[in-house]
Design a protein around this motif. Structure first.
Motif, PDB file in Angstrom:
ATOM      1  N   ARG A  65       0.812  -1.209   0.000  1.00  0.00           N
ATOM      2  CA  ARG A  65       0.000   0.000   0.000  1.00  0.00           C
ATOM      3  C   ARG A  65       0.848   1.263   0.000  1.00  0.00           C
ATOM      4  O   ARG A  65       1.377   1.691   1.028  1.00  0.00           O
ATOM      5  CB  ARG A  65      -0.944  -0.017   1.208  1.00  0.00           C
ATOM      6  CG  ARG A  65      -1.911  -1.157   1.108  1.00  0.00           C
ATOM      7  CD  ARG A  65      -3.104  -1.004   1.978  1.00  0.00           C
ATOM      8  NE  ARG A  65      -4.095  -2.013   1.617  1.00  0.00           N
ATOM      9  CZ  ARG A  65      -5.167  -2.280   2.320  1.00  0.00           C
ATOM     10  NH1 ARG A  65      -5.416  -1.616   3.421  1.00  0.00           N
ATOM     11  NH2 ARG A  65      -6.015  -3.201   1.920  1.00  0.00           N
ATOM     12  N   ARG A  86       2.226  -4.881   4.277  1.00  0.00           N
ATOM     13  CA  ARG A  86       1.434  -5.577   5.300  1.00  0.00           C
ATOM     14  C   ARG A  86       1.446  -7.075   5.006  1.00  0.00           C
ATOM     15  O   ARG A  86       1.107  -7.470   3.887  1.00  0.00           O
ATOM     16  CB  ARG A  86       0.004  -5.005   5.242  1.00  0.00           C
ATOM     17  CG  ARG A  86      -1.058  -5.858   5.847  1.00  0.00           C
ATOM     18  CD  ARG A  86      -2.445  -5.250   5.567  1.00  0.00           C
ATOM     19  NE  ARG A  86      -3.477  -6.120   6.088  1.00  0.00           N
ATOM     20  CZ  ARG A  86      -4.784  -5.970   5.840  1.00  0.00           C
ATOM     21  NH1 ARG A  86      -5.196  -4.970   5.073  1.00  0.00           N
ATOM     22  NH2 ARG A  86      -5.662  -6.798   6.346  1.00  0.00           N
ATOM     23  N   ASP A 125      -3.511  -3.406   8.517  1.00  0.00           N
ATOM     24  CA  ASP A 125      -4.874  -2.995   8.157  1.00  0.00           C
ATOM     25  C   ASP A 125      -5.165  -1.612   8.743  1.00  0.00           C
ATOM     26  O   ASP A 125      -5.669  -0.720   8.058  1.00  0.00           O
ATOM     27  CB  ASP A 125      -5.873  -4.025   8.703  1.00  0.00           C
ATOM     28  CG  ASP A 125      -7.306  -3.633   8.396  1.00  0.00           C
ATOM     29  OD1 ASP A 125      -7.569  -3.257   7.229  1.00  0.00           O
ATOM     30  OD2 ASP A 125      -8.147  -3.673   9.306  1.00  0.00           O
ATOM     31  N   ASP A 183      -5.253   2.496   6.758  1.00  0.00           N
ATOM     32  CA  ASP A 183      -6.410   3.402   6.684  1.00  0.00           C
ATOM     33  C   ASP A 183      -5.992   4.797   7.146  1.00  0.00           C
ATOM     34  O   ASP A 183      -6.406   5.813   6.561  1.00  0.00           O
ATOM     35  CB  ASP A 183      -7.583   2.894   7.538  1.00  0.00           C
ATOM     36  CG  ASP A 183      -8.563   2.052   6.712  1.00  0.00           C
ATOM     37  OD1 ASP A 183      -8.126   1.445   5.723  1.00  0.00           O
ATOM     38  OD2 ASP A 183      -9.763   2.018   7.059  1.00  0.00           O
TER      39      ASP A 183
HETATM   40 MN    MN Z   1      -8.698  -2.300   5.904  1.00  0.00          MN
END
Ligand code: MN
Ligand code: IPM
Length: 355
Positions: free
Chosen positions: A106, A132, A248, A252
């Motif tokens: 990401r 991740r 996770d 965000d």
């Molecule tokens: Mn997520």
């Protein structure tokens, strides 16, 4: 010479998924034409509607079939009529685990002209990548209930961390840090002060693998501190590697500092198998079918797919086109762009053809 063609599986999925995937394919086709290759798309109907019709998340044989492709483009999974957890575990996680996509990649990049909620920070400060782990940890599904539904109920959810799983993820992170060739700094994000088994394994593995990468500077921070620094000093990060659950959560946060879900793209990578690329914003059912959702995250995830396929120049062309379209949008939020979803896709395609 015959034109190279990539066979790609497409899962448009639920909500706004089909609308954004369409624009991703538009950009891919534009850039492929320019670089002299092509795409052969095979669409699969999996998602909430398919589940409602058939009672199945992924049908028998779906994984075997999808494994034939080098990559999958995914729109979004999530349906208001389907109870939480069913589609997530039955489709998204099943694909990640079943195709052994052990890295969730990401990029957290603030494009020029995008507003960040971080005061006094700009594109030069927010440009890092989170790796991740994508197949283990708390997501592995280990645990269970005892005496469920009684006052003595016990629920256990275990974090599974294997030496092999941690090592391959950490190694990928070192390789990427070297390849990015910026600060060449890799930060392990963990919680060694409390999760004394799981992150002991991570910490030891990280430091052992580090010996093979003397050109990479290593750093360690607890996940709570990482959250602080991502807001206060995002410029201190180059690449971060972490487990599934922490990854996770911090991605965000990352999506927010890079300008929101409309722009955040991700890849589920199996370097030796089938990888899957998705905008990370979800299915946004309230905007579905309205032609107002921002397709840039899906377009950027299509660019990540090109990079994965070895078409680096084509990937960079899409990224530049996205960058040049951004300042023309009033906002990156759904319904406020000043353009429809399709029109934004058209602008990107035009930029690609012009470049
Ligand atoms: Mn997520
Ligand atoms: C993500 C999503 C998923 C996750 C959900 C939908 C299962 O939040 O891709 O980050 O937790 O991995």
């Amino acid at each position: 010479m015959e034109k190279k063609s990539y066979s790609i599986a497409v899962i448009p999925g639920d909500g706004t998924g089909p609308e954004v995937v369409r624009e991703g394919m538009k950009a891919l086709d534009a850039v492929a034409g320019k670089f002299g290759f092509s795409f052969d798309y095979h669409t699969y109907p999996y998602g909430g509607e398919y589940f409602k019709k058939t009672g199945e998340t992924l049908p028998e044989g779906a994984l075997e079939e999808l494994r034939q492709y080098p990559a999958i483009l995914l729109g979004a999974i999530g349906h208001p009529d389907v109870a939480p957890g069913i589609l997530e575990t039955g489709i998204l996680l099943k694909l990640r685990f079943g195709l052994d996509q052990y890295v969730n990649l990401r990029p957290i990049k603030l494009y020029e002209g995008v507003e960040t909620p971080l005061k006094d920070k700009g594109p030069e400060d927010i440009d890092f990548v989170v790796i991740r782990e994508n197949t283990e940890g708390l997501y592995a599904g280990a645990g269970g209930f005892l005496k469920k539904g009684t006052p003595d109920e016990v629920a256990v959810q275990e974090s599974i961390n294997t030496r092999k799983g941690v090592e391959r993820c950490v190694r990928y992170a070192f390789e990427l840090t070297r390849k990015r060739n910026r600060e060449k700094k890799l930060t392990l994000c963990g919680k060694t002060n409390v999760l004394i088994y799981a992150f002991d394994l991570w910490f030891r593995t990280f430091n052992e693998v580090a010996k093979e990468y003397p050109d990479v500077t290593t750093d360690y921070a607890h996940v709570d501190a990482i959250c602080m620094w991502m807001v206060k000093n995002p410029e201190t990060f180059d690449v971060i590697v972490t487990d599934n659950m922490f990854g996770d959560i911090i991605t965000d946060l990352g999506a927010m500092i890079q300008g929101g879900m409309g722009i955040a793209a991700g890849g589920n990578i199996n370097p030796e198998g089938t990888s899957m690329f998705e905008p990370i914003g979800g299915s946004a059912p309230k905007y579905a079918g309205k032609n107002v959702i921002n397709p840039l995250a899906a377009i950027s995830s299509a660019a990540m797919m090109l990079d994965y396929l070895g078409e680096k120049a084509a990937a960079d062309t899409i990224e530049s086109a996205v960058q040049s379209v951004i300042p023309r949008l009033k906002s990156l939020s759904a319904g406020k762009m000043g353009y429809t979803t399709q029109a934004v896709g058209d602008l990107v395609a035009e930029e690609i053809l012009k470049s």
